[in-house]
Design an enzyme around this catalytic site. Structure first.
Site: not given
Length: 310
Positions: A83-84, A135, A213-215, A255, A258
């Site tokens: 990831d990233h 991305e 960033g989809a928590s 993803n 969090t």
């Protein structure tokens, strides 16, 4: 079953109008909780490690733990994803180290530089049978302790996205449509640009799109953290119904990091507060593992829609 890439699972997800959960892992208990949930829900899964996780646990430990998990759950299609990744060198190290999928995040670079490095990584990865996520656009928030100001967030241009995929040959693309990293995603009302997502889907038919960033920053975990001495104030995530809608469109990978942290931390805080005499890590990591499992099962059912798709 050995590790798999994401090509086949994304193809099925696109056709079935659901998404695959990509859950960040940092230790044994998190991996165990995720895999137990995937088994109970009969769902494929992506275990992903950030550069921070690699620095914390060590790449060989993460790969080793995932391989053991595959022995325990051979029937679960499982990808191990970087990831990233911030550079060609880190992506190469993960490809050589046994990852089945890598993400290069060149969103901080000018467009031409992002294209150049992504294409270079795609060339190396594809020769090794590894898939590549890239991305385009920038998300606000905090990712692995690196902060991106809201003013620096850039929504993805659909026409540029289609060109980028053609130029680089990347296998999936993370786009910016309103999600953000961390627990404090929105100051105002949550917003996802579905029109932008729809246009990307039309320009890239049958192509897997990724949401970072989809928590959802589940309120019960925030409340439990705060009730037992935490200080997670004003946290706000992406509503689950908004993510579920995106998963019925072109989004094939969502993803989630969090929410894992909050589930685990809230369970640990509760266990230690209720039994201050406990100094056995097994005594508080066991409920933490169970909290991760229950949270992942909930995501598979309510957000991803990937239950019973194996």
């Amino acid at each position: 079953m050995p590790l798999v890439g994401t090509t086949e699972m994304f193809k099925k997800a696109y056709e079935g109008h659901y998404a695959i959960g990509a859950f960040n892992v940092n230790n044994m208990e998190i991996i165990q909780g995720i895999m137990e949930a995937a088994k109970e829900e009969n769902s494929p899964v992506i275990l992903q490690a950030s550069e921070g996780a690699r620095n914390y646990a060590g790449q060989e430990y993460i790969v080793g733990l995932v391989k053991i998990a595959l022995q325990d759950y051979p029937e679960i299609p499982t990808a191990l994803h970087l990831d990233h990744g911030s550079s060609y060198e880190i992506c190469k190290a993960c490809i050589d180290g046994g990852f089945s999928s890598v993400m290069y995040d060149g969103s901080k670079h000018p467009y031409e530089e992002n294209v150049r490095i992504t294409k270079q990584i795609v060339g190396y990865a594809h020769d090794k049978g590894v898939v590549v996520e890239a991305e385009l656009g920038r998300l606000a928030g905090v990712e692995d302790l690196v902060s991106v100001d809201a003013k620096d967030a850039i929504f993805t241009d659909p026409d540029q996205a289609a060109e980028f995929v053609e130029l680089t040959g990347c296998d999936s693309l993370a786009i910016a449509i309103g999600t953000s990293h961390g627990a404090y995603k929105y100051k105002g009302d949550p917003y996802l640009d579905y029109d932008r997502l729809e246009k990307v889907g039309k320009l890239l038919p049958d192509y897997p799109i990724v949401l970072h960033g989809a928590s959802t920053v589940i309120p019960e975990f925030v409340e439990q953290c705060n009730a037992y001495g935490g200080k997670v104030l004003g946290a706000k995530g992406v509503p689950e119904d908004m993510l579920r809608k995106a998963a019925t469109m072109a989004v094939c990978k969502i993803n989630i990091d969090t929410d894992i942290r909050l589930a685990m931390t809230s369970a640990i805080r509760k266990a230690l507060a209720e039994d201050p005499s406990n100094f056995d890590p097994r005594g508080y990591l066991k409920p933490a593992r169970e909290a991760v499992k229950q949270m992942v099962m909930h995501k598979i059912e309510a957000v991803l829609g990937s239950a019973n798709t194996i």
